[in-house]
Enzyme design. Sequence first.
Site, PDB file in Angstrom:
ATOM      1  N   TRP A 133      46.328  69.757  51.337  1.00 48.94           N
ATOM      2  CA  TRP A 133      46.867  71.106  51.509  1.00 48.94           C
ATOM      3  C   TRP A 133      46.456  71.996  50.353  1.00 48.94           C
ATOM      4  CZ3 TRP A 133      47.583  71.726  56.251  1.00 48.94           C
ATOM      5  CH2 TRP A 133      48.214  70.762  57.050  1.00 48.94           C
TER       6      TRP A 133
ATOM      7  N   ASP B 222      53.388  75.923  46.887  1.00 47.26           N
ATOM      8  CA  ASP B 222      53.638  75.533  48.276  1.00 47.26           C
ATOM      9  C   ASP B 222      54.681  74.413  48.225  1.00 47.26           C
ATOM     10  OD1 ASP B 222      53.625  74.369  50.792  1.00 47.26           O
ATOM     11  OD2 ASP B 222      51.457  74.078  50.890  1.00 47.26           O
TER      12      ASP B 222
ATOM     13  N   LYS C 258      59.055  71.280  58.001  1.00 46.88           N
ATOM     14  CA  LYS C 258      59.140  69.986  57.335  1.00 46.88           C
ATOM     15  C   LYS C 258      60.599  69.681  57.001  1.00 46.88           C
ATOM     16  CE  LYS C 258      54.743  69.937  57.592  1.00 46.88           C
ATOM     17  NZ  LYS C 258      53.718  70.279  56.636  1.00 46.88           N
TER      18      LYS C 258
HETATM   19  C1  LIG Z   1      52.403  70.901  56.713  1.00 45.47           C
HETATM   20  C2  LIG Z   1      51.971  71.525  55.445  1.00 45.47           C
HETATM   21  C3  LIG Z   1      51.166  72.675  55.417  1.00 45.47           C
HETATM   22  C4  LIG Z   1      50.630  73.331  56.682  1.00 45.47           C
HETATM   23  O1  LIG Z   1      51.640  73.926  57.371  1.00 45.47           O
HETATM   24  P1  LIG Z   1      51.381  74.800  58.682  1.00 45.47           P
HETATM   25  O2  LIG Z   1      52.703  75.466  58.863  1.00 45.47           O
HETATM   26  O3  LIG Z   1      51.016  73.862  59.770  1.00 45.47           O
HETATM   27  O4  LIG Z   1      50.297  75.755  58.387  1.00 45.47           O
HETATM   28  C5  LIG Z   1      50.856  73.218  54.199  1.00 45.47           C
HETATM   29  N1  LIG Z   1      51.306  72.682  53.056  1.00 45.47           N
HETATM   30  C6  LIG Z   1      52.069  71.572  53.044  1.00 45.47           C
HETATM   31  C7  LIG Z   1      52.539  71.020  51.746  1.00 45.47           C
HETATM   32  C8  LIG Z   1      52.425  70.959  54.233  1.00 45.47           C
HETATM   33  O5  LIG Z   1      53.195  69.866  54.212  1.00 45.47           O
END
Ligand SMILES: *Cc1c(COP(=O)(O)O)cnc(C)c1O
Length: 361
Positions: A101, A171, A195
Amino acid sequence: MGRVYNFSAGPAVLPEEVLKEAADEMLDYRGTGMSVMEMSHRSKAFETIIQEAESDLRELMNIPDNYKVLFLQGGASLQFSMIPQNLMKNGVADYIITGQWAKKAFKEAQKYGKAVAVASSEDKTFSYIPDCSDLPIDDDADYVYICENNTIYGTKFKTLPDTKGKTLVADVSSCFLSEPVDVTRYGVIYGGVQKNIGPAGVVIVIIREDLITEDVLPGTPTMCQYKIHADAGSLYNTPPAYGIYICGKVFKWLKKQGGLDAMKERNEKKAKILYDFLDQSSLFHGTVAKEDRSLMNVPFVTGNADLDAEFVKEAKAAGLENLKGHRSVGGMRASIYNAMPMEGVEKLVEFMKKFEEEHQA
Ligand SMILES: *Cc1c(COP(=O)(O)O)cnc(C)c1O
């Protein structure tokens, strides 16, 4: 009909109480005679929903007044573009590469300016967090970027990097609301909610006000400007209304659980059950450096791909679902987010013990 223990990395398990409440309100939301899915995002009822969601989140995370809370769309992945589009005033940003990511965010930023990888753990398949105490931070860097919890690899920053005074952007998709955070240490905290908070379709961005300006990169779409959304209270266009409603319910559920201190305590306890078992198991073992282990995503392997596949299959039959590891890592991964009950992890460990006995050489 029975619910399974769902160890999916995302979209993931939600609190049963929240789902039941939403079911009760499905046809007639509190006397409005309609579902939240059917109502105007400009209605009084929805105004209350989004305002309460924001104020509960502010309370949970202790978000200072000089930060805006935005409910956006486009997934965490759209933030990979919005962050450079809005923040790269000098055209430079430093990225710490701790997994796929972070790498995707880094690659996207390279489209907009000079993105520099100042640290990486790719040399060991992202199985650790690099030392970030003295990084070669660029004098012109507009921000330093991290992926705080690495969903795929199961690592987490236990201490934030020394950004040498530069704005930290994080993030937190897979560790959102799993423990208390000091918001003041960040310029931007963001995450997709699917998540650890709610249903897919909502991204929450917590951003310091001075970073919200009209001075964005040329060509930045209107929908990608933080200022547009901030000025409109996340109602510039139709927001992901139903998702925000569920997030709001999860915030209330978290408050009822005792807030983020209580969640941290519970998450540590939950993760310990699994990690303690892995540390003494003769069949299963964890895949990342112990000091960097995530409380939320726990990857493990037997070392034998066929046996891994057999485990995932038998676990599913026993009501323990979605334990297959990410396709890039293989093996297994148990995601044990806030809404995963303690019993789910206990059942998993029980099952692993039994599997180990049956498959011992
Ligand atoms: C799942 C995830 C993403 C991507 O998320 P989307 O909403 O599918 O774009 C980005 N960063 C992390 C840490 C993730 O776990």
